[in-house]
Design a protein around this motif. Structure first.
Motif, PDB file in Angstrom:
ATOM      1  N   GLU A  67      -8.012   2.948   0.192  1.00 34.57           N
ATOM      2  CA  GLU A  67      -9.230   3.632   0.137  1.00 34.57           C
ATOM      3  C   GLU A  67      -9.260   4.712   1.336  1.00 34.57           C
ATOM      4  O   GLU A  67     -10.091   5.644   1.415  1.00 34.57           O
ATOM      5  CB  GLU A  67     -10.464   2.702   0.146  1.00 34.57           C
ATOM      6  CG  GLU A  67     -10.471   1.987  -1.337  1.00 34.57           C
ATOM      7  CD  GLU A  67     -11.573   0.910  -1.224  1.00 34.57           C
ATOM      8  OE1 GLU A  67     -12.385   1.115  -0.285  1.00 34.57           O
ATOM      9  OE2 GLU A  67     -11.598   0.327  -2.282  1.00 34.57           O
ATOM     10  N   ASP A 115     -10.644  -4.628  -8.703  1.00 35.28           N
ATOM     11  CA  ASP A 115     -11.159  -3.482  -9.855  1.00 35.28           C
ATOM     12  C   ASP A 115     -10.916  -4.094 -10.977  1.00 35.28           C
ATOM     13  O   ASP A 115     -11.747  -3.879 -11.971  1.00 35.28           O
ATOM     14  CB  ASP A 115     -10.301  -2.283  -9.848  1.00 35.28           C
ATOM     15  CG  ASP A 115     -10.421  -1.700  -8.560  1.00 35.28           C
ATOM     16  OD1 ASP A 115     -11.672  -1.294  -8.217  1.00 35.28           O
ATOM     17  OD2 ASP A 115      -9.275  -1.205  -7.962  1.00 35.28           O
ATOM     18  N   ARG A 135      -7.320  -2.823   0.376  1.00 35.95           N
ATOM     19  CA  ARG A 135      -8.381  -2.064   0.014  1.00 35.95           C
ATOM     20  C   ARG A 135      -8.712  -1.173   0.887  1.00 35.95           C
ATOM     21  O   ARG A 135      -8.962  -0.206   0.973  1.00 35.95           O
ATOM     22  CB  ARG A 135      -9.621  -2.797  -0.452  1.00 35.95           C
ATOM     23  CG  ARG A 135      -9.475  -3.481  -1.913  1.00 35.95           C
ATOM     24  CD  ARG A 135     -10.707  -3.689  -2.470  1.00 35.95           C
ATOM     25  NE  ARG A 135     -11.304  -2.479  -3.090  1.00 35.95           N
ATOM     26  CZ  ARG A 135     -11.012  -1.860  -4.243  1.00 35.95           C
ATOM     27  NH1 ARG A 135     -10.143  -2.784  -4.947  1.00 35.95           N
ATOM     28  NH2 ARG A 135     -11.368  -1.014  -4.747  1.00 35.95           N
ATOM     29  N   SER A 178       0.578  -1.160  -0.019  1.00 35.86           N
ATOM     30  CA  SER A 178       0.065   0.010   0.108  1.00 35.86           C
ATOM     31  C   SER A 178       1.099   1.251  -0.081  1.00 35.86           C
ATOM     32  O   SER A 178       0.783   2.317  -0.594  1.00 35.86           O
ATOM     33  CB  SER A 178      -1.005  -0.072   1.242  1.00 35.86           C
ATOM     34  OG  SER A 178      -1.604   1.275   1.476  1.00 35.86           O
TER      35      SER A 178
END
Length: 307
Positions: free
Chosen positions: A129, A177, A125, A76
């Motif tokens: 996010e 995605d 995620r 990340s």
């Protein structure tokens, strides 16, 4: 339709400098994206960040980081940094990896790869996010006692998975995605891959997934010699069960049978077949295998198709 290329400088004096120059050439040819593999050499997100910074307007992506031997917090951080550096033009690809490289390189048992992928995606995620995570799974823990947000990456990071098997496609449809299938011909794409990942995304209430088809191919007149090179270069994948399966589902016996090799008319027709099979984007890999002249010839055609 977006058309891109995987960049692989051959015997460069400096891989970073060579990648930047190739990316500039790709952008000038009209290509929309440049992708970088991840093995044990250059760090792909860092390379993508540098290239994306040096070549404004070109989308850049990693294809793909294996989930074994990495941690969602680190990936990340890498992905958000690349996203901030490129102002929203970075795309992160993940992969299950292979038994050979996982056990031979990291000394980790290649066990429960899809379960690890699910946990990795779930934690990742949260991080990309929100900048925070509080995930405690069977195989992974990812928690943030301090925020993990990178200013400039607030738009998030598109996450794609090099998924081709039923379980990996289901996980990708639910949690990612899109997908990055490689060596999957139009038949495998249309009959097996696209329906499976689309069904999973619909069931999870997610948008239609991106289908980024990685195609090994080149425009050339020396078809027989180049296909012989492709046979040698791609033989490794025939030993990996997931690739062997998708090659067979494509109606082929060897990995090189799926490679797109021929003149402009032949290659353009094959690109259209991938589009008809459900690919939203096509990325050509291996365009350097026949030398610089044919690589440039290939990029010229692909740039025209992208336009």
């Amino acid at each position: 339709m977006t058309v891109g290329v995987a960049l692989n400088p051959l015997t460069p004096a400096n891989q970073i400098d060579a990648s930047v120059e190739l990316a500039k050439e790709a952008a000038a040819a009209g290509l929309r994206s440049a992708w970088f593999g991840q093995t044990f050499g250059a760090d792909s997100p860092q390379l993508a960040a540098i290239v994306g910074r040096e070549v404004p307007g070109l989308h850049v992506g990693t294809s793909a980081i294996p989930v074994f031997g990495r941690h969602p917090l680190i990936v990340s951080s890498q992905a958000q940094t690349a996203q901030a550096a490129t102002h929203g033009r970075y795309h992160l690809g993940l992969a299950l990896g292979t038994k050979l490289l996982t056990e031979g390189g990291f000394g980790l048992p290649f066990e429960r790869p899809v379960a690890r992928l699910r946990e990795f995606l779930t934690a990742l995620r949260q991080l990309t996010e929100t900048g925070n995570a509080d995930f405690h799974g069977e195989l992974l823990t990812a928690a943030t006692p301090i925020p993990a947000r990178v200013p400039g990456a607030e738009s998030g990071v598109p996450v794609l998975v090099a998924a081709m098997g039923p379980k990996a496609l289901r996980a990708s449809g639910e949690l990612a995605d899109g997908i990055l299938p490689y060596l999957a011909g139009p038949r495998a794409l249309a009959e097996h891959i696209v329906p499976a990942v689309t069904k999973a995304a619909e069931a999870a209430g997610r948008p239609a997934p991106r289908i980024v088809a990685l195609v090994h191919g080149v425009v050339t007149d020396d078809v027989d010699a180049v296909r012989a090179t492709a046979t040698e270069n791609l033989a490794f994948y025939e030993q990996v069960p997931s690739y062997a399966r998708v090659i067979e589902l494509s109606g082929a016996q060897r990995a090189s049978d799926v490679a797109v090799i021929g003149n402009e008319e032949t290659v353009a027709a094959e690109v259209q077949r991938y589009r008809d099979a459900g690919a939203s984007e096509v990325v050509f890999a291996g365009t350097e295998m026949a030398g610089d002249a044919d690589r440039r010839r290939t990029w010229k055609l692909l740039g025209e198709l992208a336009g």
